[in-house]
Write a protein that holds these residues in place. Structure first.
Motif, short mmCIF file in Angstrom:
data_model
loop_
_atom_site.label_atom_id
_atom_site.label_comp_id
_atom_site.label_asym_id
_atom_site.label_seq_id
_atom_site.Cartn_x
_atom_site.Cartn_y
_atom_site.Cartn_z
N LYS A 218 38.28 -28.06 15.06
CA LYS A 218 38.75 -27.31 16.22
C LYS A 218 39.09 -28.24 17.37
O LYS A 218 40.11 -28.07 18.05
N HIS A 219 38.25 -29.26 17.58
CA HIS A 219 38.52 -30.22 18.66
C HIS A 219 39.76 -31.06 18.35
O HIS A 219 40.56 -31.35 19.25
N VAL A 220 39.91 -31.45 17.09
CA VAL A 220 41.10 -32.23 16.71
C VAL A 220 42.36 -31.40 16.92
O VAL A 220 43.35 -31.89 17.49
N ILE A 221 42.32 -30.14 16.51
CA ILE A 221 43.49 -29.27 16.68
C ILE A 221 43.80 -29.08 18.17
O ILE A 221 44.96 -29.10 18.58
N THR A 222 42.77 -28.92 18.99
CA THR A 222 42.99 -28.76 20.43
C THR A 222 43.68 -29.98 21.02
O THR A 222 44.65 -29.86 21.79
N LEU A 223 43.21 -31.18 20.67
CA LEU A 223 43.81 -32.40 21.21
C LEU A 223 45.23 -32.61 20.71
O LEU A 223 46.12 -33.01 21.46
N VAL A 224 45.47 -32.34 19.43
CA VAL A 224 46.81 -32.52 18.87
C VAL A 224 47.79 -31.53 19.50
O VAL A 224 48.92 -31.89 19.84
N MET A 225 47.35 -30.29 19.66
CA MET A 225 48.23 -29.28 20.27
C MET A 225 48.54 -29.63 21.73
O MET A 225 49.67 -29.47 22.18
N GLY A 226 47.55 -30.11 22.47
CA GLY A 226 47.79 -30.49 23.86
C GLY A 226 48.76 -31.64 23.98
O GLY A 226 49.68 -31.62 24.81
N THR A 227 48.59 -32.64 23.14
CA THR A 227 49.49 -33.79 23.16
C THR A 227 50.90 -33.38 22.75
O THR A 227 51.89 -33.79 23.35
N GLY A 228 50.99 -32.56 21.71
CA GLY A 228 52.30 -32.10 21.24
C GLY A 228 53.02 -31.27 22.29
O GLY A 228 54.24 -31.41 22.48
N LEU A 229 52.29 -30.41 22.98
CA LEU A 229 52.89 -29.59 24.03
C LEU A 229 53.39 -30.47 25.18
O LEU A 229 54.49 -30.24 25.71
N ALA A 230 52.62 -31.48 25.55
CA ALA A 230 53.05 -32.38 26.63
C ALA A 230 54.32 -33.13 26.24
O ALA A 230 55.23 -33.30 27.07
N GLN A 231 54.39 -33.58 25.00
CA GLN A 231 55.60 -34.28 24.54
C GLN A 231 56.80 -33.34 24.49
O GLN A 231 57.92 -33.73 24.80
N ALA A 232 56.57 -32.08 24.10
CA ALA A 232 57.67 -31.11 24.04
C ALA A 232 58.23 -30.82 25.43
O ALA A 232 59.44 -30.72 25.61
N VAL A 233 57.34 -30.69 26.43
CA VAL A 233 57.79 -30.45 27.80
C VAL A 233 58.64 -31.64 28.28
O VAL A 233 59.70 -31.46 28.89
N ASN A 234 58.19 -32.84 27.98
CA ASN A 234 58.93 -34.04 28.36
C ASN A 234 60.31 -34.06 27.69
O ASN A 234 61.32 -34.38 28.34
N LEU A 235 60.35 -33.74 26.42
CA LEU A 235 61.61 -33.74 25.69
C LEU A 235 62.56 -32.67 26.21
O LEU A 235 63.77 -32.92 26.37
N LEU A 236 62.05 -31.49 26.50
CA LEU A 236 62.90 -30.40 26.98
C LEU A 236 63.38 -30.63 28.42
O LEU A 236 64.43 -30.13 28.81
N ALA A 237 62.63 -31.40 29.20
CA ALA A 237 63.03 -31.67 30.58
C ALA A 237 64.06 -32.79 30.69
O ALA A 237 64.72 -32.92 31.73
N SER A 238 64.22 -33.58 29.65
CA SER A 238 65.14 -34.73 29.71
C SER A 238 66.57 -34.36 30.07
O SER A 238 67.18 -35.02 30.92
N PRO A 239 67.19 -33.34 29.45
CA PRO A 239 68.58 -33.01 29.85
C PRO A 239 68.70 -32.59 31.31
O PRO A 239 69.68 -32.94 31.98
N VAL A 240 67.73 -31.87 31.80
CA VAL A 240 67.77 -31.43 33.21
C VAL A 240 67.63 -32.63 34.14
O VAL A 240 68.37 -32.77 35.12
N LEU A 241 66.70 -33.53 33.81
CA LEU A 241 66.49 -34.71 34.66
C LEU A 241 67.70 -35.63 34.65
O LEU A 241 68.01 -36.27 35.66
N SER A 242 68.39 -35.73 33.51
CA SER A 242 69.55 -36.62 33.45
C SER A 242 70.70 -36.09 34.30
O SER A 242 71.57 -36.86 34.71
N ARG A 243 70.72 -34.81 34.58
CA ARG A 243 71.74 -34.25 35.47
C ARG A 243 71.37 -34.41 36.95
O ARG A 243 72.25 -34.49 37.81
N LEU A 244 70.10 -34.48 37.23
CA LEU A 244 69.64 -34.55 38.62
C LEU A 244 69.62 -35.96 39.19
O LEU A 244 69.79 -36.15 40.39
N PHE A 245 69.38 -36.97 38.33
CA PHE A 245 69.20 -38.34 38.81
C PHE A 245 70.23 -39.28 38.21
O PHE A 245 70.65 -39.12 37.07
#
Length: 186
Positions: free
Chosen positions: A52-79
């Motif tokens: 359960k702890h391993v799944i929690t850590l993997v899901m948290g890391t994966g979600l953080a990476q997904a947010v970063n990946l999804l924000a990249s196109p928006v950030l490339s237009r702003l800066f």
């Protein structure tokens, strides 16, 4: 193809199997904590606490990476690319100084059996963060003075004044991350 792969896996697993130190015989799987059955402490079938702890850590890391990946196109237009380059330099310096900031004492926080020793390790790591933050501040001020007395067409980047704060937050974040891991408060 399957037979050589199976032989390799068998040979590799034989090398990493934990053994009894006196007889050098392999331990049965029940004595290896991470290979125990999926029965939890109450005896019910289900996912063990470790998984359960391993799944929690993997899901948290994966979600953080997904947010970063999804924000990249928006950030490339702003800066602009120049702003991204400055951000890359800032992030690289912060990353290097942030890793060195704690003296890697934070990695030992989860291991002591006594909470008092873990607290002392966290205090030493935070003290190291303070020292590294002061060194970073001296470095930024020195770089600014050097920048002023040399003939540069560009101005000293204002964001570099935030380097000591970023190093302090990175180091303290690492310490508190390991403290949370120790207390299983993900």
């Amino acid at each position: 193809i399957v037979k050589p792969l199976a032989d390799f896996v068998h040979t590799f697993c034989a090398k990493v199997t934990p053994c009894n130190r006196t007889t050098n015989q392999p331990l049965p799987p029940a004595n290896i904590p991470y290979l125990r059955s999926t029965k939890n402490m109450s005896g019910n079938k289900g996912i063990s606490e470790f998984y359960k702890h391993v799944i929690t850590l993997v899901m948290g890391t994966g979600l953080a990476q997904a947010v970063n990946l999804l924000a990249s196109p928006v950030l490339s237009r702003l800066f602009s690319p120049e702003e991204f380059a400055l951000f890359a330099v800032f992030t690289a310096i912060t990353g290097i100084a942030g890793v060195a900031a704690t003296g890697r004492y934070e990695m030992a926080i989860p291991f002591p059996a006594e909470p008092r020793r873990a607290l002392h390790l966290a205090a030493v790591a935070l003290l190291a963060v303070s020292g590294t933050t002061l060194l970073t501040l001296v470095g930024v001020i020195s770089a600014n003075v050097w920048w002023l007395f040399t003939d540069h067409k560009l101005h000293f980047p204002f964001s570099f004044y935030l380097l000591p704060l970023a190093v302090a937050m990175t180091g303290a974040g690492a310490v508190f991350n390991y403290w949370s891991t120790r207390n299983k408060t993900f």
